[in-house]
Design a protein around this motif. Structure first.
Motif, mmCIF file in Angstrom:
data_model
loop_
_atom_site.group_PDB
_atom_site.id
_atom_site.type_symbol
_atom_site.label_atom_id
_atom_site.label_comp_id
_atom_site.label_asym_id
_atom_site.label_seq_id
_atom_site.Cartn_x
_atom_site.Cartn_y
_atom_site.Cartn_z
ATOM 1 N N THR A 6 0.892 -1.193 -0.137
ATOM 2 C CA THR A 6 0.033 -0.147 -0.107
ATOM 3 C C THR A 6 0.837 1.106 -0.021
ATOM 4 O O THR A 6 1.854 1.323 0.637
ATOM 5 N N GLY A 7 0.602 2.305 -0.726
ATOM 6 C CA GLY A 7 1.288 3.624 -0.790
ATOM 7 C C GLY A 7 2.475 3.242 -1.622
ATOM 8 O O GLY A 7 3.602 4.015 -1.375
ATOM 9 N N GLY A 8 2.508 2.312 -2.729
ATOM 10 C CA GLY A 8 3.732 2.198 -3.399
ATOM 11 C C GLY A 8 4.095 2.905 -4.496
ATOM 12 O O GLY A 8 4.904 2.795 -5.026
ATOM 13 N N ALA A 9 3.356 4.344 -4.632
ATOM 14 C CA ALA A 9 3.582 5.330 -5.504
ATOM 15 C C ALA A 9 4.143 6.746 -4.738
ATOM 16 O O ALA A 9 4.620 7.410 -5.386
ATOM 17 N N ASP A 32 -2.438 2.454 -4.523
ATOM 18 C CA ASP A 32 -2.131 3.998 -4.288
ATOM 19 C C ASP A 32 -3.077 4.861 -4.383
ATOM 20 O O ASP A 32 -3.593 4.613 -5.649
ATOM 21 N N LEU A 33 -3.629 5.708 -3.577
ATOM 22 C CA LEU A 33 -4.527 6.565 -4.042
ATOM 23 C C LEU A 33 -3.970 7.636 -5.019
ATOM 24 O O LEU A 33 -4.895 8.195 -5.651
ATOM 25 N N LEU A 34 -2.868 7.920 -5.182
ATOM 26 C CA LEU A 34 -2.164 9.066 -5.815
ATOM 27 C C LEU A 34 -2.600 10.320 -5.555
ATOM 28 O O LEU A 34 -3.007 11.205 -6.307
ATOM 29 N N SER A 35 -2.607 10.534 -4.108
ATOM 30 C CA SER A 35 -2.771 11.859 -3.684
ATOM 31 C C SER A 35 -1.435 12.777 -3.895
ATOM 32 O O SER A 35 -0.697 12.264 -4.841
ATOM 33 N N GLY A 57 -6.400 3.199 -5.696
ATOM 34 C CA GLY A 57 -7.409 2.994 -4.884
ATOM 35 C C GLY A 57 -7.104 3.574 -3.183
ATOM 36 O O GLY A 57 -5.792 3.639 -3.316
ATOM 37 N N ASP A 58 -8.002 3.329 -2.462
ATOM 38 C CA ASP A 58 -7.991 3.892 -1.236
ATOM 39 C C ASP A 58 -7.930 2.748 -0.339
ATOM 40 O O ASP A 58 -8.642 1.904 -0.516
ATOM 41 N N GLY A 67 -11.597 -7.553 -2.590
ATOM 42 C CA GLY A 67 -11.564 -8.122 -3.976
ATOM 43 C C GLY A 67 -10.013 -8.140 -4.490
ATOM 44 O O GLY A 67 -9.861 -9.154 -4.927
ATOM 45 N N LEU A 68 -8.986 -7.325 -4.079
ATOM 46 C CA LEU A 68 -7.726 -7.470 -4.454
ATOM 47 C C LEU A 68 -7.263 -8.657 -3.774
ATOM 48 O O LEU A 68 -6.455 -9.585 -4.287
#
Length: 356
Positions: A6-9, A32-35, A57-58, A67-68
């Protein structure tokens, strides 16, 4: 075999994904939500690589998480996703509570549901690795011993309080539900792809532009600095060999005052790219200190060395040189992240003369 990151970007997360895929053929599902601080350009070298599955995604979206996990059935979750900037948490704490506390809660519940479906070797091998910060421990006096894993939590900002809460949730889900968790609390990271609101990249970017270098207060706040590549190797080590339910402090054995960091950056830039206008230390500008600013952090990383054999490979001298050179070589990346929204934030935080 697959891991979910999670948060991999973001800064540390993208460095971890790149590091992981440089040494493994194991697929990474990257959520990653790409904030504002998430940037797919960090992962441009993985375009077309089937081992990297990116999902926007969040972590607060339970249906998406379920789902993932059902589709990819990862053997581990490595949880970086967090709001992480103290200054932003002071101006707007709500987002930090939503992401760092409720987001982690939702992820833990999804992981617990996934873990319940596993059997045999898959169940015994599964891990939930929570990446946290030394800021949960509060502030140290000048001569106080460094933070150990037994240090009392004393968070002093909305950011550190939200991370402390997430640490407690992870611990509780292990002790109550048997979820096999690992937690690492790291010191200040620096290195490539660091969003330039934090001290080191901000100083590099502003110095190159000939803009003021805003230093809080007297600049004598001390931090332990950890090169992001070393942090990635520590996470790999803990994920592979760490004891379930344990916390490991990860530090660089590099305590430095903020003022000295800025002077080092100025000296390196003067060496590598001289400014005809003169030494860049002339740009240092002291600004009003931020509320509740912790005076000193220091990590005692002897446990991870003693139990798992990990030590950082970089000194601060080698790591900061690599970092400065990376920013010199990637001016296009810097220009890309300096959006209008980022400029507005810097103006709000430091005043118009200190924007980047």
């Amino acid at each position: 075999m697959t891991i979910l990151v999670t948060g991999g970007a973001g800064f540390i997360g993208s460095n971890f994904v790149l590091d992981w895929l440089a040494g493994s053929d194991e697929t990474v599902v990257n959520l990653d939500l790409l904030s504002y601080a998430g940037n797919l350009r960090n992962l441009a070298s993985l375009q077309g690589d089937a081992r990297h599955v990116f999902v926007k995604g969040d972590i607060g979206d339970r249906a998406l998480l379920d789902g993932l996990l059902a589709e990819h059935r990862p053997r581990a979750i490595v949880h970086f996703a967090a709001e992480s900037h103290v200054d932003r948490s002071i101006h707007g704490p709500g987002e930090f509570m939503r992401t760092n506390v409720m987001g982690t809660f939702t992820l833990l519940e999804a992981a617990r549901g996934h873990f319940a479906t596993l059997q045999g070797d898959a169940k015994s091998a599964f891990r939930f690795h929570h990446v946290s910060t030394d800021e949960v421990y509060g502030s140290l006096g000048p001569a106080a011993p460094a933070f150990t894993e037994q240090h009392v939590y004393e968070p002093n900002s909305p950011y550190s309080a939200s991370k402390a809460a997430s640490d407690h949730l992870v611990r509780a889900w292990h002790h109550t539900y048997g979820l096999p968790v690992l937690t690492t609390n790291c010191s200040n990271n620096y290195g490539p792809y660091h969003f330039p609101e934090k001290l080191i990249p901000l100083m590099i970017v502003n110095a190159l532009a000939g803009k003021p270098l805003p230093v809080y207060g007297d600049g004598l706040q001390v931090r332990d600095w950890l090169y992001v590549g070393d942090h990635c190797s520590a996470i790999r080590t803990v994920l592979e060999r760490g004891r379930v339910g344990e916390t490991y402090n990860v530090g660089g054995w590099n305590e430095q005052a903020n003022r000295d960091i800025v002077l080092t950056i100025c000296a390196l830039l003067d060496e590598l790219r001289p400014d005809p206008a003169g030494p860049r230390a002339r740009l240092i500008t002291h600004v009003a200190d931020r509320p509740g600013h912790d005076r000193r952090y220091a990590i005692d990383a002897r446990k991870i060395e003693r139990e798992l054999g990990w030590r950082p490979a970089e000194t601060f001298a080698t790591g900061i040189r690599k970092t400065v050179q990376w920013y010199l070589d990637h001016a296009d990346w810097v220009a890309d992240v300096q959006s209008g929204g980022y400029r507005d934030w810097m103006s709000k935080q430091y005043g118009g003369g200190a924007t980047a």
